[in-house]
Scaffold this motif. Structure first.
Motif, short mmCIF file in Angstrom:
data_model
loop_
_atom_site.label_atom_id
_atom_site.label_comp_id
_atom_site.label_asym_id
_atom_site.label_seq_id
_atom_site.Cartn_x
_atom_site.Cartn_y
_atom_site.Cartn_z
N MET A 51 -12.86 22.87 -35.76
CA MET A 51 -12.38 22.27 -37.33
C MET A 51 -11.74 23.62 -37.84
O MET A 51 -11.98 24.87 -37.50
CB MET A 51 -13.21 21.91 -38.24
N GLY A 52 -10.81 23.38 -38.64
CA GLY A 52 -9.96 24.50 -39.44
C GLY A 52 -10.61 24.75 -40.78
O GLY A 52 -11.59 24.18 -41.05
N VAL A 64 -1.57 24.99 -36.94
CA VAL A 64 -2.82 24.57 -36.92
C VAL A 64 -3.11 23.94 -35.35
O VAL A 64 -4.30 24.28 -34.86
CB VAL A 64 -3.08 23.51 -38.09
N VAL A 65 -2.18 23.29 -34.88
CA VAL A 65 -2.48 22.60 -33.77
C VAL A 65 -2.50 23.63 -32.69
O VAL A 65 -3.39 23.39 -31.71
CB VAL A 65 -1.23 21.50 -33.38
N SER A 66 -1.65 24.52 -32.65
CA SER A 66 -1.87 25.67 -31.51
C SER A 66 -3.01 26.50 -31.50
O SER A 66 -3.77 26.70 -30.47
CB SER A 66 -0.69 26.77 -31.66
N LYS A 67 -3.55 26.64 -32.81
CA LYS A 67 -4.75 27.27 -32.96
C LYS A 67 -6.15 26.74 -32.30
O LYS A 67 -7.00 27.06 -31.83
CB LYS A 67 -4.88 28.18 -34.30
N LEU A 68 -6.13 25.36 -32.82
CA LEU A 68 -7.28 24.61 -32.63
C LEU A 68 -7.27 24.18 -31.01
O LEU A 68 -8.02 24.18 -30.23
CB LEU A 68 -7.24 23.23 -33.36
N ALA A 69 -6.08 24.04 -30.36
CA ALA A 69 -5.92 23.62 -29.04
C ALA A 69 -6.25 24.92 -28.33
O ALA A 69 -6.97 24.87 -26.90
CB ALA A 69 -4.49 23.18 -28.85
N SER A 70 -5.91 26.07 -28.84
CA SER A 70 -6.28 27.21 -28.18
C SER A 70 -7.83 27.55 -28.08
O SER A 70 -8.44 27.80 -26.82
CB SER A 70 -5.78 28.59 -28.49
N TYR A 84 -15.65 26.48 -35.24
CA TYR A 84 -14.82 26.80 -36.37
C TYR A 84 -13.85 27.73 -36.31
O TYR A 84 -14.11 28.70 -35.90
CB TYR A 84 -15.71 26.88 -37.77
N VAL A 85 -12.45 27.37 -36.50
CA VAL A 85 -11.46 28.33 -36.41
C VAL A 85 -10.87 28.75 -37.84
O VAL A 85 -10.09 28.07 -38.45
CB VAL A 85 -10.26 27.87 -35.58
#
Length: 426
Positions: free
Chosen positions: A166-167, A149-155, A257-258
């Motif tokens: 947000m996820g 989650v952190v990797s995808k949101l930071a990306s 939104y991711v």
């Protein structure tokens, strides 16, 4: 009596046309669930942004809190990651001593102990003041996040125009009762239709509290407004996620939104607790919708239609139901047209979602219609009439706090405080 029948028929017909157009546009603009995954790899050689994870906790069950922290500790993010767990004046601190002691061994974790309960906003701000990362990720203490989650949101935050992301939310206890199953389906719809469509235009209206990431440079300039939100002269301390998102949009940032950043959170398993939560959310939605109205002029026209669909639609439905019931009581004549429209729209809606999600479980979402008609609509009407009430409903004093078997009972929040101690590496 003819007037009641005509009003009910007209209201439900207009509602059907409005909702059909709104849902069709929403599905059209929503991003495909099976779209390309957000890459976790940086496209530039510059260092990855440092991420501060903030976890406010109040009387949390030790097992639930431990699961939350474990999911954060297991993140695959290759950049710097710091975790700030804020105990917001909990009465069960002895019960979570083992959890704190275990994670204090990890140098990435710090614990902030507030001497009294001050509420989620002030707890977050206490941690923000002690942290320094480029990005701030708020995670609720009853939520667990997938390892990436952190990797995808930071990306997603590599785009400097994006202020918050947000996820996708799921219910971690979805299998417990029929209600938790229903709420899990509601979360899917809220994320993969509503938020996904809003995200197409960079304006998710609420980056949900269980897991949302913010750009620190943007967040720092908004903290005063965030902490001191007033409504009709009274301090408003719930609906913090929606309010902070609106502040980000007002500051000119995109909110997105991711869908493949998955977050599981504990949802109410009784109707009473669900309705209490829904009342807070309804008041927050109405308050911040008023705040967001000036923004709509500079956004895509769909977002104006989105606000109309979400707010005018329920009013039309409520009008048709009330006048239909009044007509039935006074004439003993069943309002068949109103019933037929509601039933048809429910069946079509659930069938379309089942196809969209490729999950037959959404056929069971028909149960949401009677709940919406006889509980949620009156709840929203009550919320609209009591907007000035900032009572948390669930935040009341309790002499004893359970330490297992579900979420403990919170206490009433009070004034500004500062941390009395910070524990790190015990």
């Amino acid at each position: 009596m003819y007037l009641l029948d005509t009003t009910s028929t007209a209201a439900i017909s207009i509602y059907a046309l409005l909702l059909t157009a709104y849902r069709s546009m929403q599905v059209l603009h929503a991003r495909p669930i099976d779209g390309p995954a957000v890459s976790a790899e940086p496209v530039e050689t510059r260092p990855l942004p440092a991420v501060d994870v903030i976890v406010p906790s109040f009387n949390e069950d030790p097992g639930i809190l431990s699961a939350c922290l474990a999911s954060i500790a297991d993140q695959d993010y290759p950049g710097e990651l710091r975790v700030y767990v804020v105990d917001d004046g909990s009465r069960n601190r002895e019960a979570i001593l083992r959890v704190r002691a275990f994670y204090s061994r990890d140098p990435r974790f710090s614990f902030i102990l507030l001497p009294e309960n001050v509420g989620k906003r002030k707890a977050q701000i206490a941690a923000i003041g002690q942290s320094s990362g480029d990005l701030v990720l708020n995670v609720d203490s009853d939520s667990t996040i997938a390892f990436d989650v952190v990797s995808k949101l930071a990306s997603k935050m590599r785009d400097p125009e994006v202020g918050a992301v947000m996820g996708q939310l799921t219910a971690s206890n979805s299998g417990d009762t029929w209600l938790t199953k229903l709420i899990d389906m509601e979360y899917w719809l809220a994320c993969n239709e509503e938020r996904a469509a809003q995200s197409r235009f960079g304006a998710v209206m609420c980056c949900c509290g269980p897991c949302a990431m913010y750009r620190r440079s943007a967040l720092a300039s908004l903290l005063d407004q965030y902490e001191t939100q007033l409504f009709r002269g009274k301090l408003s301390d719930f609906g913090e996620d929606r309010h902070l998102t609106i502040l980000m949009l007002k500051a000119g940032f995109r909110t997105e939104y991711v869908p493949n950043a998955i977050v599981a959170t504990v949802v109410p398993d009784t109707l009473k607790s669900s309705l209490r939560q829904g009342l807070r959310w309804a008041r927050s939605t109405f308050r911040d919708t008023f705040l967001a109205l000036p923004l709509l002029r500079g956004l895509n026209p769909f977002l104006t239609f989105d606000v109309v669909g979400q707010n005018i639609g329920p009013l039309l439905l409520a009008l048709s139901v009330v006048t239909g019931l009044a007509h039935f009581i006074t004439t003993a004549t069943v309002p068949w047209w109103t019933i037929l429209i509601i039933a048809s729209m429910t069946i079509i809606r659930c069938s379309v979602v089942a196809l969209h999600a490729r999950q037959l479980r959404f056929l069971g979402f028909v149960l949401h219609t009677p709940i919406n008609l006889f509980l949620l609509l009156p709840l929203k009407a009550y919320a609209l009439c009591t907007l000035s009430n900032s009572d948390w409903l669930s935040r009341y004093s309790a002499p004893e706090v359970p330490v297992s078997g579900g979420k403990p009972t919170p206490i009433q929040a009070s004034g500004r405080v500062t941390p009395d101690c910070t524990c790190s590496g015990e």
